[in-house]
Design an enzyme around this catalytic site. Structure first.
Site, mmCIF file in Angstrom:
data_model
loop_
_atom_site.group_PDB
_atom_site.id
_atom_site.type_symbol
_atom_site.label_atom_id
_atom_site.label_comp_id
_atom_site.label_asym_id
_atom_site.label_seq_id
_atom_site.Cartn_x
_atom_site.Cartn_y
_atom_site.Cartn_z
ATOM 1 N N CYS A 42 0.855 -1.183 0.000
ATOM 2 C CA CYS A 42 0.000 0.000 0.000
ATOM 3 C C CYS A 42 0.891 1.233 0.000
ATOM 4 O O CYS A 42 2.014 1.177 -0.497
ATOM 5 C CB CYS A 42 -0.937 -0.015 1.202
ATOM 6 S SG CYS A 42 -0.075 -0.004 2.796
ATOM 7 N N HIS A 100 36.016 -16.051 4.151
ATOM 8 C CA HIS A 100 34.577 -16.206 4.405
ATOM 9 C C HIS A 100 33.844 -16.025 3.081
ATOM 10 O O HIS A 100 33.881 -14.955 2.475
ATOM 11 C CB HIS A 100 34.117 -15.155 5.418
ATOM 12 C CG HIS A 100 32.769 -15.426 6.025
ATOM 13 N ND1 HIS A 100 31.594 -15.286 5.335
ATOM 14 C CD2 HIS A 100 32.423 -15.826 7.280
ATOM 15 C CE1 HIS A 100 30.575 -15.582 6.126
ATOM 16 N NE2 HIS A 100 31.049 -15.906 7.317
#
Length: 699
Positions: free
Chosen positions: A29, A621
């Protein structure tokens, strides 16, 4: 073009609601993403509330879940729907009747689920129209300002063609509102929205409205001498039908579509699928158009007039009470979406009375809300809170210029319990002034913003009331703060610590490191600090002999080298895991960046810890949050305890699978014990192949 930040927010929201497989449907909305989830318990509300860009979350019954974004909601919605995993727009799940009933019983939605559904029906029938209603209100505001300055007589009965045309620009929205509401309501109830619009349009055609007060055979018109009103009745097929002008009515389409849904779905069960396209709309129209004209239309008019008359009586007999109750009620209705019935009554009042008396007192609530936001903004400037300053600035702009309160409510007020009591005082003051001064009316449906002030009458009374509400709330919030003294002291300390850490002066606590990566920090000695990169190089360069060569760490993967500050992960960006680099990978071939021992190999294959012979601790990582993939897409080729040489293969990673799962693929390499080094120097801004030196470490 979307920024990486907005795309990252979309990915995190998707994970927060349980992934694409948990989404049945998604809409939005003016300020909120509206999810229909398969399992509402899978939504991680705390994680979603903590996201930058998310103002708040609203879980609802029936596995509905709202996420408040603010004015940027359309962009975030687009980002989510453009993610590869959302290609289908959700995953509708086919269930048998027995499964549906069992699921409803198991969830125990509670005795108020029907109330949630009722207000959801109202909200979704009006919500898509916010844009055009706001547009119409601004056109009215401009015309009213021209009228106030004597440039044009906006209310004249003999206006020129130019101003008649301007009238049509805003009247188009209000007059044909019933058709628009019928379309949205039918869509909400999962029937053909064009059938709903057509039924409502049938009683708004010139053919129908032209009979009112006419001399058409079969039409009789009577006049009430006392009230000065007239009523027309048409005799159709021998039955009396009250004629009404349904322009601007909202109760009629809401009542009509609720019944139409039963008829439409019943007809679909009657007719075979191959003929439904013709006969279901045909019989729906044949049944519902007369039903609307003879019964539902007049009932809706009576109901709307009755409610409006009741509120009008209260406004006329106890105006001060009315003016106080309305602004004190709205702060509790709006967050729950329960304000729509009052908005509907405003439109009814305009159509039946020619004016509305609710919006004036309501303006006191809106401006009290915006005043509280202004107080927060002033405090954020005073205390140098950049995030809150940005949030409050956007919310205040949306409020003062657009009349939209949700960004303030969800972004700020509902997050800090000290704000509401202070805001309610502003509501009380504004409402009391409206009541004492005799009330404020308007002849237009207007969003209560600075731009629509001219549509209220008397305008000076309205300005006095909303100004008092605004400045009362602002002063109370500013001088008493929206945080307690303890919270303020803690937040200011955290701000100062963050600023110092950004300059390389303060160690980052180990608690800031995600739990899944803490074992990697324990490769060796002390925790990493935020000091590193250029700061370390600058401070230690004078102490390092020029002839002394540092340890070169090679790129573990081919790609573009970036600084940790560009990584969309606060832990790596803060250097909590040491200084280093990020690499946007060109492929999934991950190799060892240096000679040493593999001290840690994550079971999921997303991270590797290597210690060199001189004690340098290196972390590789792969991706961000990829631990949550549980090893899917990661083919690990090594095990912990093994000696590796630079260039040895550590893992093959399916980058496509990582992206499909919604996680960033950036591969990070940091020196965990940066604090023990004289300098750690990243070499960023280059495209490299695996094995190219990208970090220099000096002890």
């Amino acid at each position: 073009m979307n920024t990486p930040t907005s795309e990252m927010l979309a990915e995190k929201i998707l994970r927060g609601v349980g992934g694409p497989e948990n989404i049945e449907s998604l809409t939005h909305c003016a300020t909120r993403l509206r999810f229909q989830l398969h399992d509402g318990t899978k939504a991680d509300q705390a994680a979603l509330d903590a996201l930058d860009g998310v103002m708040g979350t609203v879980p609802q019954s029936g596995d509905r879940f709202q996420i408040v974004i603010g004015g940027a909601v359309a962009g975030v919605y687009s980002d989510i729907m453009n993610l590869p995993s959302m290609t289908g727009g959700g995953t509708p799940r086919a269930q048998s009747d027995a499964e549906v009933k069992a699921e409803i019983r198991a969830k125990g939605r509670g005795r108020f689920a029907w109330l949630d559904n009722f207000f959801e029906y109202l909200s979704d029938s009006f919500r898509p129209l916010l844009g055009v209603l706001l547009g119409a209100s601004l056109i009215i505001a401009i015309a009213s300002m021209l009228d106030a300055f004597g440039i044009v007589d906006f209310r004249s009965a003999d206006k020129s063609a130019t101003w008649v045309f301007v009238d049509s620009m805003w009247r188009s929205v209000l007059y044909f509102l019933p058709i628009m509401v019928a379309y949205n309501a039918a869509k909400k109830l999962k029937i053909d929205p064009w059938v709903g619009a057509t039924v409502m349009a049938a009683v708004m055609t010139p053919n129908f409205t032209g009979m009112i007060g006419s001399k058409t055979p079969g039409v009789t018109t009577t006049t009430n001498a006392t009230l000065g009103t007239s009523e027309s009745v048409a005799h159709v097929f021998g039955l009396p039908m009250q004629l009404n002008d349904y322009g601007g009515q909202v109760f009629v389409p809401l009542l009509m579509v609720a019944l139409l849904a039963l008829v439409y779905k019943g007809l679909k069960r009657v007719f075979p699928e191959n003929v439904q396209m013709v006969f279901v709309p045909f019989f729906s129209m044949l049944i519902m158009i007369p039903m609307t004209a003879f019964l539902i239309g007049p009932m809706g008019i009576w109901a709307g007039n009755g409610l409006g008359t009741g509120l009008s009586w209260l406004n006329g007999n106890a105006p001060i009470v009315f003016a106080i109750v309305i602004p004190l009620l709205y702060p509790f209705l709006v967050p729950l979406g329960l304000h729509w019935p009052l908005n509907a009554l405003m439109l009814v009042n305009i159509n039946t009375l020619g004016y509305d008396f609710i919006q004036g007192p309501m303006g006191a609530w809106n401006f009290a809300c915006f005043g509280a936001t202004a107080g927060v903004l002033l405090l954020s400037i005073r205390h140098r809170e950049s995030d809150m300053r940005q949030t409050a600035t956007g919310a205040l702009a949306a409020g003062l210029l657009g009349g939209i309160s949700e960004p303030s409510l969800y972004g700020i007020h509902l997050r800090f319990k000290r704000i509401y009591p202070r805001m309610l005082v502003g509501c009380l003051v504004g409402g009391l002034i409206v009541g004492i001064l005799g009330g404020v009316d308007t002849k237009a449906f207007a969003f209560t913003s600075l731009l629509t002030i001219p549509v209220f009458d008397p305008m000076i009374k309205y300005i006095i009331a909303i100004s008092a509400a605004f400045f009362t709330s602002m002063a109370l919030v500013y001088f008493s703060d929206y945080r307690t003294k303890e919270e303020r002291a803690q937040v200011n300390d955290e701000r100062d610590a963050a600023a110092a850490a950004a300059k390389g002066e303060v160690a980052v606590p180990a608690q800031t490191v995600p739990a899944e990566d803490r074992e990697l920090v324990a490769v060796g000695a002390a925790p990493a600090t935020a000091t590193g990169g250029s700061a370390s190089a600058d401070s230690g360069a004078a102490d390092v002999p020029a002839a002394r060569k540092g340890l070169e760490l090679a790129a573990p993967v081919a790609g573009r080298v970036i600084g940790l500050g560009e990584v969309e992960d606060p832990v790596f960006a803060s250097r909590a895991l040491g200084e280093g680099v990020g690499i946007e990978p060109a492929d999934g071939h991950v190799v060892a960046p240096v000679d040493g021992e593999l001290v840690t190999v994550a079971e999921t294959g997303h991270a590797f810890g290597i210690r060199t012979t001189d004690g340098t601790e290196v972390l590789v990582h792969i991706g961000i949050d990829t631990v949550k993939m549980n090893g899917k897409g990661f083919d690990v080729r090594v095990e912990a305890g093994r000696k590796v040489s630079a260039g040895d293969l550590l893992a093959e990673v399916d980058l496509g699978a990582v992206r499909a799962a919604g996680y960033p693929t950036v591969t990070l390499m940091t020196v965990l014990n940066t604090a023990d080094m004289a300098s750690v120097e990243p070499h960023t801004g280059q495209d490299v192949t695996a094995g190219t030196p990208v970090v220099t470490v000096r002890r």
